[in-house]
Every structure is written in structure tokens, then in C-alpha cells.
Design a protein around this motif. Structure first.
Motif, PDB file in Angstrom:
ATOM      1  N   CYS A  18       1.704 -11.744   5.379  1.00 17.02           N
ATOM      2  CA  CYS A  18       2.793 -11.178   4.624  1.00 17.02           C
ATOM      3  C   CYS A  18       3.346 -10.153   5.040  1.00 17.02           C
ATOM      4  CB  CYS A  18       2.311 -11.049   2.899  1.00 17.02           C
ATOM      5  SG  CYS A  18       1.649 -12.700   2.214  1.00 17.02           S
ATOM      6  N   LYS A  19       4.595  -9.731   4.724  1.00 16.26           N
ATOM      7  CA  LYS A  19       5.239  -8.635   5.021  1.00 16.26           C
ATOM      8  C   LYS A  19       4.769  -7.368   4.070  1.00 16.26           C
ATOM      9  CE  LYS A  19       9.423  -6.393   5.320  1.00 16.26           C
ATOM     10  NZ  LYS A  19      10.997  -6.442   5.061  1.00 16.26           N
ATOM     11  N   TRP A  20       4.242  -6.265   4.331  1.00 14.83           N
ATOM     12  CA  TRP A  20       3.779  -5.104   3.672  1.00 14.83           C
ATOM     13  C   TRP A  20       4.864  -3.995   3.700  1.00 14.83           C
ATOM     14  CZ3 TRP A  20      -0.940  -4.675   0.872  1.00 14.83           C
ATOM     15  CH2 TRP A  20      -1.761  -5.705   0.748  1.00 14.83           C
ATOM     16  N   GLU A  21       5.363  -3.552   2.514  1.00 16.81           N
ATOM     17  CA  GLU A  21       6.601  -2.865   2.680  1.00 16.81           C
ATOM     18  C   GLU A  21       6.054  -1.435   1.656  1.00 16.81           C
ATOM     19  OE1 GLU A  21      11.381  -2.249   1.273  1.00 16.81           O
ATOM     20  OE2 GLU A  21      10.343  -4.105   1.344  1.00 16.81           O
ATOM     21  N   TYR A  22       6.089  -0.214   2.039  1.00 15.20           N
ATOM     22  CA  TYR A  22       5.470   0.867   1.051  1.00 15.20           C
ATOM     23  C   TYR A  22       6.776   1.053   0.418  1.00 15.20           C
ATOM     24  CZ  TYR A  22       3.887   5.172  -0.532  1.00 15.20           C
ATOM     25  OH  TYR A  22       3.545   6.583  -1.370  1.00 15.20           O
ATOM     26  N   THR A  23       6.632   1.322  -1.138  1.00 16.62           N
ATOM     27  CA  THR A  23       7.975   1.552  -1.812  1.00 16.62           C
ATOM     28  C   THR A  23       7.559   2.103  -3.214  1.00 16.62           C
ATOM     29  OG1 THR A  23       9.663   0.439  -2.896  1.00 16.62           O
ATOM     30  CG2 THR A  23       7.531  -0.718  -2.993  1.00 16.62           C
ATOM     31  N   THR A  24       8.355   2.231  -3.859  1.00 17.36           N
ATOM     32  CA  THR A  24       7.931   3.123  -5.281  1.00 17.36           C
ATOM     33  C   THR A  24       8.664   2.087  -6.473  1.00 17.36           C
ATOM     34  OG1 THR A  24       7.816   5.389  -4.337  1.00 17.36           O
ATOM     35  CG2 THR A  24       8.260   5.110  -6.649  1.00 17.36           C
ATOM     36  N   LEU A  25       7.970   1.694  -7.301  1.00 20.02           N
ATOM     37  CA  LEU A  25       8.374   0.913  -8.603  1.00 20.02           C
ATOM     38  C   LEU A  25       8.067   1.651  -9.811  1.00 20.02           C
ATOM     39  CD1 LEU A  25       9.772  -1.772  -9.205  1.00 20.02           C
ATOM     40  CD2 LEU A  25       7.255  -2.853  -9.459  1.00 20.02           C
ATOM     41  N   ASN A  26       9.194   1.995 -10.568  1.00 18.08           N
ATOM     42  CA  ASN A  26       8.907   2.658 -11.959  1.00 18.08           C
ATOM     43  C   ASN A  26       8.201   3.888 -11.727  1.00 18.08           C
ATOM     44  OD1 ASN A  26      10.575   0.535 -13.191  1.00 18.08           O
ATOM     45  ND2 ASN A  26       8.638  -0.570 -13.391  1.00 18.08           N
ATOM     46  N   SER A  27       8.531   4.706 -10.736  1.00 18.03           N
ATOM     47  CA  SER A  27       7.938   5.862 -10.302  1.00 18.03           C
ATOM     48  C   SER A  27       6.313   5.584  -9.986  1.00 18.03           C
ATOM     49  CB  SER A  27       7.756   6.746 -11.668  1.00 18.03           C
ATOM     50  OG  SER A  27       9.165   7.243 -11.907  1.00 18.03           O
ATOM     51  N   GLY A  30       3.207   2.266  -4.220  1.00 19.60           N
ATOM     52  CA  GLY A  30       2.493   1.032  -3.872  1.00 19.60           C
ATOM     53  C   GLY A  30       3.214   0.012  -2.602  1.00 19.60           C
ATOM     54  N   TYR A  31       2.694  -0.779  -2.499  1.00 21.31           N
ATOM     55  CA  TYR A  31       3.300  -1.820  -1.590  1.00 21.31           C
ATOM     56  C   TYR A  31       3.909  -3.205  -2.172  1.00 21.31           C
ATOM     57  CZ  TYR A  31       1.606   0.732   2.357  1.00 21.31           C
ATOM     58  OH  TYR A  31       1.293   1.955   3.182  1.00 21.31           O
ATOM     59  N   LYS A  32       5.115  -3.187  -1.742  1.00 17.73           N
ATOM     60  CA  LYS A  32       5.659  -4.776  -2.044  1.00 17.73           C
ATOM     61  C   LYS A  32       5.074  -5.855  -1.076  1.00 17.73           C
ATOM     62  CE  LYS A  32       9.958  -7.211  -2.540  1.00 17.73           C
ATOM     63  NZ  LYS A  32      11.497  -7.165  -2.607  1.00 17.73           N
ATOM     64  N   VAL A  33       4.315  -6.984  -1.342  1.00 23.41           N
ATOM     65  CA  VAL A  33       3.788  -7.758  -0.530  1.00 23.41           C
ATOM     66  C   VAL A  33       4.667  -9.000  -0.432  1.00 23.41           C
ATOM     67  CG1 VAL A  33       1.625  -8.808   0.435  1.00 23.41           C
ATOM     68  CG2 VAL A  33       1.535  -6.710  -0.650  1.00 23.41           C
ATOM     69  N   PRO A  44       0.177  -1.560  -6.626  1.00 19.69           N
ATOM     70  CA  PRO A  44       0.045  -0.180  -6.755  1.00 19.69           C
ATOM     71  C   PRO A  44      -1.061   0.690  -5.838  1.00 19.69           C
ATOM     72  CG  PRO A  44       0.099  -0.966  -9.162  1.00 19.69           C
ATOM     73  CD  PRO A  44      -0.189  -2.286  -7.981  1.00 19.69           C
ATOM     74  N   LEU A  45      -0.835   1.684  -5.505  1.00 19.01           N
ATOM     75  CA  LEU A  45      -1.994   2.534  -4.859  1.00 19.01           C
ATOM     76  C   LEU A  45      -3.023   2.804  -6.000  1.00 19.01           C
ATOM     77  CD1 LEU A  45       0.036   5.292  -2.798  1.00 19.01           C
ATOM     78  CD2 LEU A  45      -0.729   2.942  -2.168  1.00 19.01           C
ATOM     79  N   THR A  46      -4.134   2.885  -5.651  1.00 17.10           N
ATOM     80  CA  THR A  46      -5.335   3.008  -6.781  1.00 17.10           C
ATOM     81  C   THR A  46      -6.410   3.980  -5.890  1.00 17.10           C
ATOM     82  OG1 THR A  46      -6.588   1.299  -5.637  1.00 17.10           O
ATOM     83  CG2 THR A  46      -5.252   0.629  -7.267  1.00 17.10           C
ATOM     84  N   ASP A  47      -6.873   4.811  -6.893  1.00 20.39           N
ATOM     85  CA  ASP A  47      -7.912   5.654  -6.449  1.00 20.39           C
ATOM     86  C   ASP A  47      -9.161   4.760  -6.585  1.00 20.39           C
ATOM     87  OD1 ASP A  47      -6.206   7.831  -6.497  1.00 20.39           O
ATOM     88  OD2 ASP A  47      -6.939   8.661  -8.743  1.00 20.39           O
ATOM     89  N   TYR A  48     -10.304   5.333  -6.024  1.00 19.55           N
ATOM     90  CA  TYR A  48     -11.419   4.431  -6.135  1.00 19.55           C
ATOM     91  C   TYR A  48     -12.819   5.565  -6.393  1.00 19.55           C
ATOM     92  CZ  TYR A  48     -12.233   5.233  -0.934  1.00 19.55           C
ATOM     93  OH  TYR A  48     -12.192   5.580   0.221  1.00 19.55           O
ATOM     94  N   THR A  67      -3.964   5.232  -0.869  1.00 14.98           N
ATOM     95  CA  THR A  67      -4.684   3.816  -0.442  1.00 14.98           C
ATOM     96  C   THR A  67      -4.576   2.988  -1.828  1.00 14.98           C
ATOM     97  OG1 THR A  67      -6.765   4.548  -1.281  1.00 14.98           O
ATOM     98  CG2 THR A  67      -6.408   4.947   1.098  1.00 14.98           C
ATOM     99  N   GLY A  68      -4.829   1.890  -1.385  1.00 15.30           N
ATOM    100  CA  GLY A  68      -5.085   0.943  -2.601  1.00 15.30           C
ATOM    101  C   GLY A  68      -6.195   0.073  -2.271  1.00 15.30           C
ATOM    102  N   VAL A  69      -7.132  -0.348  -3.210  1.00 18.48           N
ATOM    103  CA  VAL A  69      -8.322  -0.896  -3.005  1.00 18.48           C
ATOM    104  C   VAL A  69      -8.465  -1.999  -4.109  1.00 18.48           C
ATOM    105  CG1 VAL A  69     -10.856  -0.582  -2.397  1.00 18.48           C
ATOM    106  CG2 VAL A  69      -9.064   1.323  -2.043  1.00 18.48           C
ATOM    107  N   TYR A  70      -8.668  -3.101  -3.912  1.00 15.90           N
ATOM    108  CA  TYR A  70      -9.074  -4.325  -4.856  1.00 15.90           C
ATOM    109  C   TYR A  70     -10.063  -4.852  -4.366  1.00 15.90           C
ATOM    110  CZ  TYR A  70      -4.275  -2.766  -6.552  1.00 15.90           C
ATOM    111  OH  TYR A  70      -3.349  -2.157  -7.080  1.00 15.90           O
ATOM    112  N   TRP A  71     -11.043  -5.292  -5.565  1.00 16.34           N
ATOM    113  CA  TRP A  71     -12.031  -6.468  -5.241  1.00 16.34           C
ATOM    114  C   TRP A  71     -11.547  -7.611  -4.984  1.00 16.34           C
ATOM    115  CZ3 TRP A  71     -16.365  -4.425  -3.563  1.00 16.34           C
ATOM    116  CH2 TRP A  71     -16.927  -3.299  -4.062  1.00 16.34           C
TER     117      TRP A  71
END
Length: 109
Positions: A18-27, A30-33, A44-48, A67-71
Motif C-alpha cells: 500500500c501507499k502511505w501518505e502522511y495527512t491530517t483528517l478532521n484535525s 495520521g496516515y492515509k493508506v 491516526p497517530l497513537t500514543d502507547y 507514531t502510530g502503533v496497533y496490535w
């Protein structure tokens, strides 16, 4: 439940195909994938959270880097599980301690 966590293989497919594009959505940053078929999701970017006694860039154990981190749904063994991680430096699928406080992004079955 009508949802599940994505598998390690599904996250590797996101990383590799996939193409990963850094962006802002509704303030929200995160990344549009976007996949090869043109469909896209916003992650969205996430804290961990790690153990507050571990070293690193943290405030009370909460990591606030961009960063974004997802299980994923897959454990590595009794102590580790795989996650999808991303930042401006790149995308990775690797294991982390299963006690980390990491976000989830369910998908429909």
C-alpha cells in the motif's frame, strides 16, 4: 462479535503493498493508506504506554512521538505479540511485549 483484529499477514500486506501518505483528517494527524485497488483507510497517530520504569522518550510511561502503533491478532509467544507500527521514518510489523498499552484497529469479519 462482528469484528476482529487484523492478522500479522494482513498488516504486512498493508506495509508492503500500500501507499502511505502522511495527512491530517478532521484535525487528527495520521496516515492515509491506499491499496492497489484504490480503497483507503485512515490510521491516526497513537500514543502507547510502556512500563513507567523503562527508559526512553516518555512522560509517565506514555510515548508521545509522532507514531502510530496497533496490535495484530497474533501473539509471538506468551510474552510477545506482533504490532503494526509507523512514523515518518517508515512502516514496520514486529513484536513487542504483550503488556504494552497499544491501540487496536478492528476490521469487520
Amino acid at each position: 462479535a462482528p469484528w476482529r483484529l487484523p492478522s500479522k499477514e494482513e498488516c504486512e500486506e498493508l506495509k508492503d503493498k500500500c501507499k502511505w501518505e502522511y495527512t491530517t483528517l478532521n484535525s487528527i494527524e495520521g496516515y492515509k493508506v491506499t491499496g492497489p485497488n484504490g480503497n483507503s483507510i485512515f490510521l491516526p497517530l497513537t500514543d502507547y504506554r510502556k512500563n513507567k520504569y523503562m527508559s526512553g522518550w516518555s512522560v509517565n510511561g506514555v510515548y508521545t512521538m509522532s507514531t502510530g502503533v496497533y496490535w495484530t491478532s497474533q501473539p509471538e509467544d506468551n510474552f510477545y505479540a506482533y504490532f503494526l507500527g509507523f512514523s515518518k521514518k517508515g512502516v514496520m510489523v514486529k513484536w513487542g511485549w504483550s503488556y504494552y498499552g497499544i491501540a487496536v484497529r478492528p476490521v469487520f469479519k
